[in-house]
Design an enzyme around this catalytic site. Structure first.
Site, PDB file in Angstrom:
ATOM      1  N   ILE A 222       6.328  -3.544  10.953  1.00 23.79           N
ATOM      2  CA  ILE A 222       5.720  -2.266  11.367  1.00 23.79           C
ATOM      3  C   ILE A 222       4.231  -2.289  11.041  1.00 23.79           C
ATOM      4  CG2 ILE A 222       7.816  -0.860  11.181  1.00 23.79           C
ATOM      5  CD1 ILE A 222       6.607   0.183   8.472  1.00 23.79           C
TER       6      ILE A 222
ATOM      7  N   GLU B 121      -0.136  -6.548  22.289  1.00 25.39           N
ATOM      8  CA  GLU B 121       0.542  -5.376  22.850  1.00 25.39           C
ATOM      9  C   GLU B 121      -0.411  -4.556  23.716  1.00 25.39           C
ATOM     10  OE1 GLU B 121       1.525  -3.704  18.876  1.00 25.39           O
ATOM     11  OE2 GLU B 121       0.405  -1.949  19.509  1.00 25.39           O
TER      12      GLU B 121
ATOM     13  N   HIS C  81       5.490   0.535  19.288  1.00 20.12           N
ATOM     14  CA  HIS C  81       4.451   1.003  18.348  1.00 20.12           C
ATOM     15  C   HIS C  81       4.551   2.519  18.128  1.00 20.12           C
ATOM     16  CE1 HIS C  81       0.255  -0.163  16.633  1.00 20.12           C
ATOM     17  NE2 HIS C  81       0.793   0.807  15.938  1.00 20.12           N
TER      18      HIS C  81
ATOM     19  N   ARG D 165      -1.728  -8.469  -2.259  1.00 21.71           N
ATOM     20  CA  ARG D 165      -2.948  -9.111  -2.783  1.00 21.71           C
ATOM     21  C   ARG D 165      -3.136  -8.756  -4.248  1.00 21.71           C
ATOM     22  NH1 ARG D 165      -7.383  -7.313   1.424  1.00 21.71           N
ATOM     23  NH2 ARG D 165      -6.087  -5.515   1.080  1.00 21.71           N
TER      24      ARG D 165
ATOM     25  N   GLY E 160       0.852  -1.192   0.000  1.00 20.29           N
ATOM     26  CA  GLY E 160       0.000   0.000   0.000  1.00 20.29           C
ATOM     27  C   GLY E 160       0.881   1.233   0.000  1.00 20.29           C
ATOM     28  N   ARG E 161       0.303   2.334   0.501  1.00 20.51           N
ATOM     29  CA  ARG E 161       1.048   3.610   0.461  1.00 20.51           C
ATOM     30  C   ARG E 161       2.355   3.542   1.246  1.00 20.51           C
ATOM     31  NH1 ARG E 161      -4.810   5.998   1.312  1.00 20.51           N
ATOM     32  NH2 ARG E 161      -4.717   4.216   2.707  1.00 20.51           N
ATOM     33  N   ILE E 162       2.320   2.914   2.433  1.00 14.80           N
ATOM     34  CA  ILE E 162       3.534   2.881   3.261  1.00 14.80           C
ATOM     35  C   ILE E 162       4.564   1.940   2.630  1.00 14.80           C
ATOM     36  CG2 ILE E 162       4.471   2.338   5.552  1.00 14.80           C
ATOM     37  CD1 ILE E 162       1.638   3.104   6.665  1.00 14.80           C
TER      38      ILE E 162
ATOM     39  N   ARG F 290       1.143  -4.852  12.055  1.00 13.83           N
ATOM     40  CA  ARG F 290       0.297  -5.069  13.218  1.00 13.83           C
ATOM     41  C   ARG F 290       0.767  -6.328  13.925  1.00 13.83           C
ATOM     42  NH1 ARG F 290      -1.331  -0.765  13.381  1.00 13.83           N
ATOM     43  NH2 ARG F 290      -3.448   0.049  13.427  1.00 13.83           N
TER      44      ARG F 290
HETATM   45  C1  GLV Z   1      -0.677   2.814  13.591  1.00 16.58           C
HETATM   46  O1  GLV Z   1      -0.333   1.713  13.804  1.00 16.58           O
HETATM   47  C2  GLV Z   1      -1.701   3.168  12.664  1.00 16.58           C
HETATM   48  O2  GLV Z   1      -2.417   2.269  12.177  1.00 16.58           O
HETATM   49  O3  GLV Z   1      -1.853   4.359  12.391  1.00 16.58           O
END
Ligand code: GLV
Length: 323
Positions: free
Chosen positions: A238, A269, A287, A179, A156-158, A240
């Site tokens: 990074i 967490e 997080h 996907r 995705g974007r990240i 979930r």
């Molecule tokens: C952080 O984990 C978010 O989903 O913004």
């Protein structure tokens, strides 16, 4: 005229709270810990809106007990704390905070990758413990970053932001699995090549996880998948907690089946699997991937603007399940 009542479920920037108070009667939970479910339900009575973070679960049972609720604005891009179909069925709008955190989170993904590959925190602990007495040729020798193969699971974007950093900044060969495949134009922009998940696991020197959590992505990286990685590889999460089987990862790290891991998110967490706390070859952060002052303020502001827009003009900026 009475103003709509909302709950702000977590501590938040004072200026954002003040903005919300211009429009709403605000009940603010300013405690350190998230409200337990029963207390959350009690505090939501009579409330038409709520500003939440990933810590508050909004599910069918809560919605049934909070019939006045019209919108829940998550201050996060991820929203696996929402049961979106249940919210849609009850006519409750869900919103999140996309875009404003993309580059900051991608920066952090790279920071964690670098710290993990180059053993930054492990060597700092060594220094702080007073163990540094002389130079050695192999002291904290880690894995090369520039010119290596960067694997990204979830594009995705990240994920795209991480790909660009790797390809353009560090001359990395970028491969990804998602996907759906990116358009040729986006692939070219990210200099990224689509591969199967098996190829991704087998070829990546550094594998970064950036996919959303869902029942389908639960333990997407379990013992079997970690076992398909190179023994010299690093794994960065990074995304979930729950995407990685943390217990299996701790075993793999202890037995050096992969070189190292960098984790910002954890199953259950803020609890962290105790075995992860005792292995040296893992970098652990709480997080904080989106945590710069500017970005967290932008996220809080967007969540607040979603509440204000929807409850005063019927239009949210970043809806997940409606307008
Ligand atoms: C952080 O984990 C978010 O989903 O913004």
């Amino acid at each position: 005229m009475t103003r709509p009542a909302i709950l702000v479920a977590r501590p938040i920037f004072p200026e954002v709270l003040a903005l919300l108070r211009e429009h709403f009667e605000v009940d603010h939970h300013n405690g350190e810990n998230a409200l337990p479910p029963a207390e959350l339900v009690a505090r939501l009575q009579g409330k038409v809106g709520a500003l939440t973070t990933g810590s508050e679960r909004i599910d069918a049972a809560l919605l049934a007990a909070c019939p006045d609720l019209k919108i829940v604005a998550n201050m996060a891009v991820g929203y696996n704390n929402f049961d979106v179909p249940a919210m849609t069925a009850r006519g409750v709008l869900a919103t999140n905070t996309p875009d404003v955190l993309t580059d900051t989170t991608a920066d952090f993904g790279f920071a964690l990758l670098m710290a993990t590959a180059r053993r930054v925190t492990e060597s700092e602990h060594f220094l702080r413990a007073g163990l540094w007495t002389q130079w050695r040729y192999d002291m904290f020798a880690g894995a090369e970053v520039h010119g290596s193969t960067l694997g990204i699971l979830g594009m995705g974007r990240i994920g795209q932001g991480i790909a660009k950093r790797g390809a353009h900044g560090f001359g990395m060969k970028v491969i990804y699995h998602n996907r759906s495949r990116l358009s040729p134009a986006l692939e070219a922009e990210c200099k990224a090549t689509y591969v199967s998940k098996a190829e991704l696991l087998a070829q990546a020197d550094h594998l970064v996880l950036v996919l959303p959590y869902s029942p389908e992505s639960h333990h997407a990286m379990g013992a079997a998948e970690i076992g398909q990685m190179k023994p010299t590889a690093t794994l960065i999460n990074i995304a979930r907690g729950g995407i990685v089987d943390d217990a299996a990862l701790a075993v793999a790290l202890r037995e050096r089946r992969i070189a190292a891991a960098g984790l910002d998110v954890y199953e259950g967490e803020p609890k962290v699997h105790p075995d992860l706390l005792t292995v040296p070859n893992v970098v652990l952060t709480p997080h904080i991937a989106s945590a710069t002052v500017k970005t967290r303020l932008a996220m809080a502001r967007l969540a607040a603007d979603n509440l204000i827009g929807y409850l005063t003009q019927g239009k949210a900026l970043t809806p997940i399940n409606g307008s």
